[in-house]
Scaffold this motif. Structure first.
Motif, mmCIF file in Angstrom:
data_model
loop_
_atom_site.group_PDB
_atom_site.id
_atom_site.type_symbol
_atom_site.label_atom_id
_atom_site.label_comp_id
_atom_site.label_asym_id
_atom_site.label_seq_id
_atom_site.Cartn_x
_atom_site.Cartn_y
_atom_site.Cartn_z
ATOM 1 N N ILE A 138 4.508 -4.148 -5.879
ATOM 2 C CA ILE A 138 3.133 -4.515 -5.529
ATOM 3 C C ILE A 138 2.806 -5.904 -6.086
ATOM 4 N N LEU A 151 0.833 -1.207 0.000
ATOM 5 C CA LEU A 151 0.000 0.000 0.000
ATOM 6 C C LEU A 151 0.868 1.259 0.000
ATOM 7 N N CYS A 152 1.929 1.241 0.805
ATOM 8 C CA CYS A 152 2.858 2.386 0.836
ATOM 9 C C CYS A 152 3.502 2.591 -0.535
#
Length: 406
Positions: free
Chosen positions: A173, A84-85
């Protein structure tokens, strides 16, 4: 039973391998981007501080909660949080915002996620495999990490050459998705929780840290080994951050040369680990540690002295430095395992990591400023000389030289 645990680890390793390579590639791509865009040692130092400091500070505290939480869920949520970061970083680049402050914040938050993921992974391993297979599993994990440290920079250099930094971040990701998916198909049991009042969690952490400190100071030889290792780490960490700038500014290299240096350092570590695994030396481990300090320091110092057209020799020195670092780490860990009470060993290792890394942040901060003002190559010369000096004076510390004589 054998097929069951091996099948579980095959699934976990498959996901983790892809995740580690993608993370290594993205991390190196960020280093390349920062090096080329800013050319500033101070910027790289701030990035390293953001990526390391949170993990060093909260690491010992995270362990208390990891032992109470479901370890599989901890790993999944940690991976998801890091992804997410990374997604926020990518979105930031897509919007045309290249704020260094925002990058530092995201790197720091990624570090927080890593502080929970890796200990949870290590703590889950004994719950999945037989005791007589733990050393074998540790060896395979080391191979996976070493291969990732070699393949990651090569992939990172390729990606940053083909795509924008925002698109490159998406690969991290993708790796996280593979890691999380593999965990979903594995059942990881949790140990029985000891009855403990939640209000005493922080007090227990401080008590455990104090016990680790007392254990280290119980033996003067171990105390001096820690002190010298902390001084060396204070110098080694800034140098490791400055490698890309030495390649760029002193040896007039580019993305390809930067990736070569990262790769050959990993190759050197593989060589060093392989030598330790194959050869059974008769020389005491503390002598190896002292010699490796001297060798590692010399590789840094000579790299700073080399003329600008000696990139090949710089590559050779980097391989030697990686091998020296690997041999040093193996002997350092072995001495701790031999000399420290096994029931306190985990606390000693976590305490050393935090105590060694946190002062190094000051070294990183000051080195970034110094390197930008006196030059990266002169910084290599000075810090390398200090590391070698640590190895030399270690031979003249009687209590340290007694380690391993029992």
């Amino acid at each position: 039973m054998k097929e069951t645990w091996m099948r579980k680890f095959a699934l976990i390793w498959a996901g983790q391998f892809i995740s580690l390579i993608s993370s290594s590639a993205v991390n190196f791509a960020i280093i390349i981007w920062l090096s080329i865009e800013t050319g500033s040692a101070e910027t790289l130092a701030f990035a390293a501080i953001a990526a390391l400091l949170p993990q060093a500070i909260i690491g010992p505290f995270a362990g208390v909660y990891i032992d109470r939480w479901d370890r599989k869920k901890t790993m999944i949520f940690s991976d998801a949080f890091v992804a997410l970061c990374t997604a926020f970083m990518a979105l930031n680049f897509y919007m045309g915002n290249q704020s260094l402050f925002f990058i530092y914040i995201m790197l720091g938050l990624r570090s927080v996620g890593s502080a929970f993921h890796m200990p949870a992974m290590q703590a889950a391993i004994p719950m999945l495999a037989p005791k007589d297979q733990l050393l074998r599993i540790a060896g395979i994990n080391q191979i996976i990490q070493s291969v990732s440290s070699i393949a990651g920079p090569a992939l990172g250099a390729l990606l940053i050459g083909l795509f924008s930094i925002g698109n490159v971040l998406l690969f991290d990701i993708i790796g996280a998705v593979f890691a999380i998916t593999s965990l979903l198909f594995v059942y990881i049991p949790n140990p029985e929780k000891a009855p403990d009042d939640d209000s005493s969690k922080l007090a227990k952490v401080w008590k455990d840290l104090r016990i680790g400190i007392v254990e280290v100071f119980r033996d003067k030889g171990i105390t001096w080994m820690f002190i010298y290792s902390i001084i060396a780490t204070f110098c080694i960490l800034p140098v490791s951050v400055l490698f890309p700038l030495l390649t760029l500014n002193h040896f007039n290299g580019g993305k390809f040369e930067m990736s070569i240096i990262e790769i050959v350092w990993g190759v050197g570590m593989l060589i060093g680990g392989g030598l330790i695994g194959i050869i059974k030396p008769t020389v005491r481990k503390i002598i190896f540690i002292n010699i490796m300090h001297i060798v590692l320091g010399l590789t840094f110092t000579i790299s700073g002295i080399l003329p600008t057209d000696a990139f090949i020799l710089f590559t050779v020195l980097t391989v030697i430095g990686g091998a020296a670092a690997s041999i040093y780490n193996a002997n350092f860990v072995a001495i701790i395992q031999e000399e420290i009470d096994p029931s306190k060993m985990g606390r000693v290792f976590s305490m050393f990591y935090s105590i060694a890394i946190i002062p190094s942040m000051i070294g990183l901060l000051s080195t970034g400023f110094v390197a930008d003002n006196i030059g990266v190559n002169l910084t290599f010369i000075i810090l390398g000389a200090v590391i070698s000096f640590v190895g030399i004076i270690s031979f003249f510390t009687p209590s340290l030289m007694q380690l391993g004589k029992k």
